[in-house]
Design a protein around this motif. Structure first.
Motif, PDB file in Angstrom:
ATOM      1  N   ASN A 294       0.793  -1.235   0.000  1.00 26.04           N
ATOM      2  CA  ASN A 294       0.000   0.000   0.000  1.00 26.04           C
ATOM      3  C   ASN A 294       0.825   1.284   0.000  1.00 26.04           C
ATOM      4  N   LEU A 295       2.127   1.150  -0.133  1.00 25.06           N
ATOM      5  CA  LEU A 295       2.989   2.332  -0.035  1.00 25.06           C
ATOM      6  C   LEU A 295       2.646   3.405  -1.076  1.00 25.06           C
ATOM      7  N   SER A 296       2.186   2.973  -2.239  1.00 22.31           N
ATOM      8  CA  SER A 296       1.854   3.963  -3.287  1.00 22.31           C
ATOM      9  C   SER A 296       0.628   4.794  -2.890  1.00 22.31           C
ATOM     10  N   GLU A 297      -0.165   4.279  -1.927  1.00 22.46           N
ATOM     11  CA  GLU A 297      -1.355   5.022  -1.494  1.00 22.46           C
ATOM     12  C   GLU A 297      -1.073   5.941  -0.299  1.00 22.46           C
ATOM     13  N   PHE A 298       0.137   5.856   0.246  1.00 30.49           N
ATOM     14  CA  PHE A 298       0.488   6.702   1.391  1.00 30.49           C
ATOM     15  C   PHE A 298       0.495   8.170   0.953  1.00 30.49           C
ATOM     16  N   GLN A 299      -0.335   8.967   1.633  1.00 31.02           N
ATOM     17  CA  GLN A 299      -0.559  10.352   1.200  1.00 31.02           C
ATOM     18  C   GLN A 299       0.562  11.320   1.551  1.00 31.02           C
ATOM     19  N   GLN A 300       1.433  10.916   2.437  1.00 32.55           N
ATOM     20  CA  GLN A 300       2.590  11.719   2.858  1.00 32.55           C
ATOM     21  C   GLN A 300       2.214  13.019   3.572  1.00 32.55           C
ATOM     22  N   ASN A 301       0.957  13.136   4.047  1.00 35.05           N
ATOM     23  CA  ASN A 301       0.635  14.307   4.866  1.00 35.05           C
ATOM     24  C   ASN A 301       0.680  13.964   6.356  1.00 35.05           C
ATOM     25  N   SER A 302       1.038  12.704   6.657  1.00 36.98           N
ATOM     26  CA  SER A 302       1.327  12.338   8.046  1.00 36.98           C
ATOM     27  C   SER A 302       2.699  11.658   8.060  1.00 36.98           C
ATOM     28  N   LYS A 303       3.192  11.376   9.276  1.00 39.17           N
ATOM     29  CA  LYS A 303       4.512  10.737   9.365  1.00 39.17           C
ATOM     30  C   LYS A 303       4.410   9.286   8.894  1.00 39.17           C
ATOM     31  N   LEU A 304       5.483   8.781   8.319  1.00 33.40           N
ATOM     32  CA  LEU A 304       5.497   7.380   7.894  1.00 33.40           C
ATOM     33  C   LEU A 304       5.330   6.463   9.106  1.00 33.40           C
ATOM     34  N   SER A 305       5.944   6.875  10.251  1.00 33.12           N
ATOM     35  CA  SER A 305       5.839   6.053  11.463  1.00 33.12           C
ATOM     36  C   SER A 305       4.383   5.926  11.907  1.00 33.12           C
ATOM     37  N   THR A 306       3.612   7.027  11.829  1.00 38.93           N
ATOM     38  CA  THR A 306       2.203   7.003  12.241  1.00 38.93           C
ATOM     39  C   THR A 306       1.403   6.098  11.318  1.00 38.93           C
ATOM     40  N   TRP A 307       1.690   6.200  10.015  1.00 40.96           N
ATOM     41  CA  TRP A 307       0.962   5.392   9.023  1.00 40.96           C
ATOM     42  C   TRP A 307       1.244   3.899   9.232  1.00 40.96           C
ATOM     43  N   ILE A 308       2.523   3.572   9.465  1.00 46.20           N
ATOM     44  CA  ILE A 308       2.886   2.158   9.692  1.00 46.20           C
ATOM     45  C   ILE A 308       2.294   1.683  11.021  1.00 46.20           C
ATOM     46  N   GLY A 309       2.337   2.561  12.037  1.00 46.42           N
ATOM     47  CA  GLY A 309       1.759   2.218  13.335  1.00 46.42           C
ATOM     48  C   GLY A 309       0.269   1.929  13.230  1.00 46.42           C
ATOM     49  N   LYS A 310      -0.415   2.708  12.419  1.00 44.22           N
ATOM     50  CA  LYS A 310      -1.862   2.527  12.231  1.00 44.22           C
ATOM     51  C   LYS A 310      -2.137   1.171  11.562  1.00 44.22           C
ATOM     52  N   ILE A 311      -1.322   0.828  10.573  1.00 42.39           N
ATOM     53  CA  ILE A 311      -1.487  -0.471   9.901  1.00 42.39           C
ATOM     54  C   ILE A 311      -1.274  -1.599  10.920  1.00 42.39           C
ATOM     55  N   ALA A 312      -0.240  -1.451  11.767  1.00 43.68           N
ATOM     56  CA  ALA A 312       0.058  -2.482  12.772  1.00 43.68           C
ATOM     57  C   ALA A 312      -1.113  -2.612  13.763  1.00 43.68           C
ATOM     58  N   TYR A 313      -1.612  -1.471  14.218  1.00 37.75           N
ATOM     59  CA  TYR A 313      -2.715  -1.483  15.192  1.00 37.75           C
ATOM     60  C   TYR A 313      -3.972  -2.125  14.584  1.00 37.75           C
TER      61      TYR A 313
END
Lengths: 175, 190
Positions: free
Chosen positions: B60-79
């Protein structure tokens, strides 16, 4: 008068703009100092309470897992591109229709439209007939089937709702 | 917002550079591990879930909007991945998550036997025992705040909670730990 737990925790988190009065109180009050120290121990406990390290081959196993995966699209989709596609599609349809009328006349266009319309009617009729055949074979009528589907949908939605509330740690009704 | 280095790293992954993705896994494996470790009890499942998380990140990396931190986005996926796993094991879910304010305060700690308590003479062991006894959502918030040094907003984004609720959980979780420690051990133990 002692400091509240909230004041001590805010002091610990350094979220207070002015700490003068709390600093003064802490210098005089052993009880509040002890409370602050305990909160500090708890915060440090979390810093030390890290999860066990991943196994040595973890990164390699992830890389192996993504090996067969096709690389995602190289460039993220841009919004302007989506608009371009939409306008392009509409433009192409308009040019096609205008060309068809210009080169073959309006009658040809109307006949083509009618041909598509007739085909669509036939397809809708056959699908509807197939549906009725299925219902009569199983012994259901449309109303009963819709009623059952509605009940199942309601149960599904209720299940999702209750689950989401539970996941967020919220109270749902009396449960 | 994503930093310049991370932007370049993401761009390299999106152009097919798998060594760049390896770097992302190395950078964020600890964060993912912290979240999964706090929510999933079964040790055997944890590493598989962490692996699933990174595969999902890659896909899903191509869908990452880059308006939040990468760590937050990965953390959200993990949660969210952890919640999906718990959702499949519904009976566990209700043991793992605190349901509301009243239950968390009245929830007993796992360790109450005096014999067991005596074994935990070391302060860090005592504390770890009490931390392990907290509900998963409290543990996750406290860990993301103190261990991963995230803000209320970042934790809220990962766990889909308003920042005010994150703060409230954080304060209640720490107070609960403090009360439990004082209830079981004397001041001199600290």
């Amino acid at each position: 008068m002692h400091l509240t737990d909230e004041q001590i925790q805010n002091y610990l988190d350094k979220t207070l703009l002015d700490t003068t009065s709390i600093d003064q109180h802490l210098q005089q009050c052993d009880e509040c100092q002890a409370q602050l120290e305990l909160y500090r121990i708890i915060a440090n406990g979390f810093k030390k309470d890290s999860a066990p390290e991943m196994s040595a081959g973890f990164v390699d196993s992830v890389m192996k897992a993504i090996e067969p995966v096709i690389i995602p699209e190289t460039v993220p989709a841009q919004k302007s591109f989506e608009w371009l596609t939409l306008f392009g599609g509409v433009g192409f349809a308009i040019v096609s229709i205008v060309s068809l009328i210009y080169f073959n006349g309006l009658d040809y266009f109307i006949n083509t439209y009618k041909w598509f319309s007739d085909k669509e009617t036939v397809m809708v009729d056959s699908l509807s007939g197939f549906g009725k055949h299925i219902f009569s074979t199983v012994g259901l009528n449309l109303q009963t089937a819709l009623f059952i589907a509605l009940i199942l949908l309601l149960f599904g939605l209720l299940d999702r709702f209750l689950l989401q509330k539970r996941l967020k740690g919220m109270r749902v009704f009396l449960f | 917002m994503v930093g310049q280095n991370e932007k370049e790293l993401i761009q390299r992954v999106l152009t097919g550079d798998k060594t760049a993705f390896r770097q992302i896994v190395v950078n964020y494996q600890k964060l993912v591990n912290h979240i999964v470790y706090k929510i999933i009890h079964r040790e055997a499942d944890r590493e598989d879930i962490c692996q699933d998380v990174f595969v999902k990140v890659y896909l899903n990396l191509s869908e990452f909007q880059q308006n939040s931190k990468l760590s937050t986005w990965i953390g959200k996926i993990a949660y969210n991945r952890c919640l999906t796993v718990l959702e499949k094991k519904k009976p566990l879910l209700f043991d793992d998550f605190a349901e509301d304010d009243q239950t968390i305060d009245s929830m007993p700690s796992d360790i109450t036997d005096p014999g067991q308590l005596a074994e935990h003479s070391d302060l860090s062991v005592k504390l770890k025992t009490e931390i392990d006894g907290l509900p998963a959502n409290y543990k996750t918030i406290l860990s993301l705040y103190h261990l991963d040094e995230m803000t209320y907003e970042e934790i809220g984004e990962i766990m889909n909670l308003p920042p005010g609720t994150v703060k409230s959980y954080l304060f209640r979780g720490r107070k609960l730990l403090k009360d439990r420690l004082l209830q079981k051990y004397s001041r001199e133990d600290f």
